[in-house]
Design a protein around this motif. Structure first.
Motif, PDB file in Angstrom:
ATOM      1  N   LYS A   4       0.615  -1.311   0.300  1.00  0.00           N
ATOM      2  CA  LYS A   4       0.167  -0.442   0.033  1.00  0.00           C
ATOM      3  C   LYS A   4       1.115   1.055  -0.007  1.00  0.00           C
ATOM      4  O   LYS A   4       1.674   1.263   0.671  1.00  0.00           O
ATOM      5  CB  LYS A   4      -0.755  -0.169   0.832  1.00  0.00           C
ATOM      6  N   THR A  48      -4.745  10.965   8.066  1.00  0.00           N
ATOM      7  CA  THR A  48      -4.432  11.490   9.990  1.00  0.00           C
ATOM      8  C   THR A  48      -3.097  10.188   9.942  1.00  0.00           C
ATOM      9  O   THR A  48      -2.583  10.369  11.326  1.00  0.00           O
ATOM     10  CB  THR A  48      -5.183  11.135  10.199  1.00  0.00           C
ATOM     11  N   SER A  49      -2.717   9.277   9.505  1.00  0.00           N
ATOM     12  CA  SER A  49      -1.521   8.607   9.931  1.00  0.00           C
ATOM     13  C   SER A  49      -0.736   7.711   8.772  1.00  0.00           C
ATOM     14  O   SER A  49      -1.413   7.806   7.715  1.00  0.00           O
ATOM     15  CB  SER A  49      -2.728   7.418  10.502  1.00  0.00           C
ATOM     16  N   MET A  50       0.272   7.082   8.921  1.00  0.00           N
ATOM     17  CA  MET A  50       1.417   6.356   7.854  1.00  0.00           C
ATOM     18  C   MET A  50       0.853   5.239   8.297  1.00  0.00           C
ATOM     19  O   MET A  50       1.488   3.918   7.928  1.00  0.00           O
ATOM     20  CB  MET A  50       2.623   7.000   8.582  1.00  0.00           C
ATOM     21  N   ASP A  51       0.135   4.275   9.572  1.00  0.00           N
ATOM     22  CA  ASP A  51      -0.043   3.469   9.805  1.00  0.00           C
ATOM     23  C   ASP A  51      -0.866   2.549   8.373  1.00  0.00           C
ATOM     24  O   ASP A  51      -1.716   2.665   7.397  1.00  0.00           O
ATOM     25  CB  ASP A  51      -1.344   3.058  10.842  1.00  0.00           C
ATOM     26  N   GLY A  52      -0.530   1.465   7.910  1.00  0.00           N
ATOM     27  CA  GLY A  52      -0.006   0.520   6.973  1.00  0.00           C
ATOM     28  C   GLY A  52       0.222   0.908   5.544  1.00  0.00           C
ATOM     29  O   GLY A  52      -0.350   0.180   4.691  1.00  0.00           O
ATOM     30  N   TYR A  53       1.333   2.018   5.835  1.00  0.00           N
ATOM     31  CA  TYR A  53       1.719   2.100   3.998  1.00  0.00           C
ATOM     32  C   TYR A  53       3.203   1.734   3.781  1.00  0.00           C
ATOM     33  O   TYR A  53       3.679   1.363   5.100  1.00  0.00           O
ATOM     34  CB  TYR A  53       1.743   3.539   3.881  1.00  0.00           C
ATOM     35  N   ASP A  54       3.035   0.729   2.739  1.00  0.00           N
ATOM     36  CA  ASP A  54       4.745   1.054   2.969  1.00  0.00           C
ATOM     37  C   ASP A  54       5.625   1.352   2.305  1.00  0.00           C
ATOM     38  O   ASP A  54       6.458   1.425   2.303  1.00  0.00           O
ATOM     39  CB  ASP A  54       4.324  -0.920   2.043  1.00  0.00           C
ATOM     40  N   HIS A  63       4.664  14.414  10.801  1.00  0.00           N
ATOM     41  CA  HIS A  63       4.788  12.699  10.836  1.00  0.00           C
ATOM     42  C   HIS A  63       6.087  11.931  10.174  1.00  0.00           C
ATOM     43  O   HIS A  63       6.086  11.206   9.782  1.00  0.00           O
ATOM     44  CB  HIS A  63       3.647  12.254   9.958  1.00  0.00           C
ATOM     45  N   ALA A 123       7.275   9.088  11.467  1.00  0.00           N
ATOM     46  CA  ALA A 123       7.016   7.608  10.874  1.00  0.00           C
ATOM     47  C   ALA A 123       7.238   7.910   9.803  1.00  0.00           C
ATOM     48  O   ALA A 123       7.607   6.684   8.825  1.00  0.00           O
ATOM     49  CB  ALA A 123       5.473   8.125  10.783  1.00  0.00           C
ATOM     50  N   LEU A 129       9.981   4.767   7.043  1.00  0.00           N
ATOM     51  CA  LEU A 129       9.296   4.448   5.203  1.00  0.00           C
ATOM     52  C   LEU A 129       9.973   5.123   4.350  1.00  0.00           C
ATOM     53  O   LEU A 129      10.756   5.761   4.417  1.00  0.00           O
ATOM     54  CB  LEU A 129       7.770   4.888   5.414  1.00  0.00           C
TER      55      LEU A 129
END
Length: 173
Positions: free
Chosen positions: A2, A47-53, A77, A80, A84
């Motif tokens: 993602k 709102t978040s970097m969660d789940g991004y590759d 951010h 985070a 990445l």
């Protein structure tokens, strides 16, 4: 996999570039056998970097500076983003005009701060009829003429380079 393409665009030209980058990255990753999800969003909606590759950040540049919304996003951010693979792009300079020497100032600084893999500059699009008074005055002083200075081939090629790097990162190469 993602991927996030987050963008700050004042008049829409940078968002058009971000959309093209998103399409090209997704297509290239799919061609490499990766399942690719690519989201192209305005930075102030993320709102978040969660789940991004992987993340690609882009902003229009005015007088050497990225738009405030993207600078705030990058600051909020930063931790985070440093964890990445990140690429940056700036848009807006018109080749041969005096302000192009400083056009990448914020992007270059953010590339170091965020440990970005690369910062790329792309030409923008000028349509004086859509500019605010101050913006019109600035481009008039610089003798910038209306036109689309975006090099779509270079933009797509860069997106393909990113997808190769992402594929290698994701597959452990």
């Amino acid at each position: 996999m993602k991927i996030l393409v987050a963008v700050a665009s004042r008049h829409g030209s940078t968002m058009e570039i971000a959309n093209e980058i998103g399409k090209a990255v997704k297509s290239a990753l799919l061609n490499q056998g990766d399942t690719a999800g690519v989201e192209v969003l305005f930075s102030d909606t993320v709102t978040s970097m969660d789940g991004y590759d992987g993340v690609i950040l882009g902003s229009a540049v005015y007088m050497g500076h990225w738009l405030d919304s993207m600078r705030k996003f990058a600051d909020a951010h930063a931790d985070a983003l440093r964890a990445l693979p990140v690429w940056l792009f700036s848009t807006g300079p018109v080749e041969g005009k005096p302000d192009t020497a400083d056009a990448g100032v914020d992007g270059d600084q953010l590339a170091v701060t965020l440990c970005a893999r690369e910062h790329r500059m792309f030409g923008g699009k000028i349509d004086k009829s859509g500019l605010h008074f101050g913006e019109r005055a600035a481009v008039t002083l610089l003798r910038v003429t209306d036109g689309d200075y975006r090099d779509w081939t270079s933009i797509r090629d860069w997106a393909k380079e990113i997808s190769v790097s992402l594929h290698g990162t994701h597959s452990g190469v």
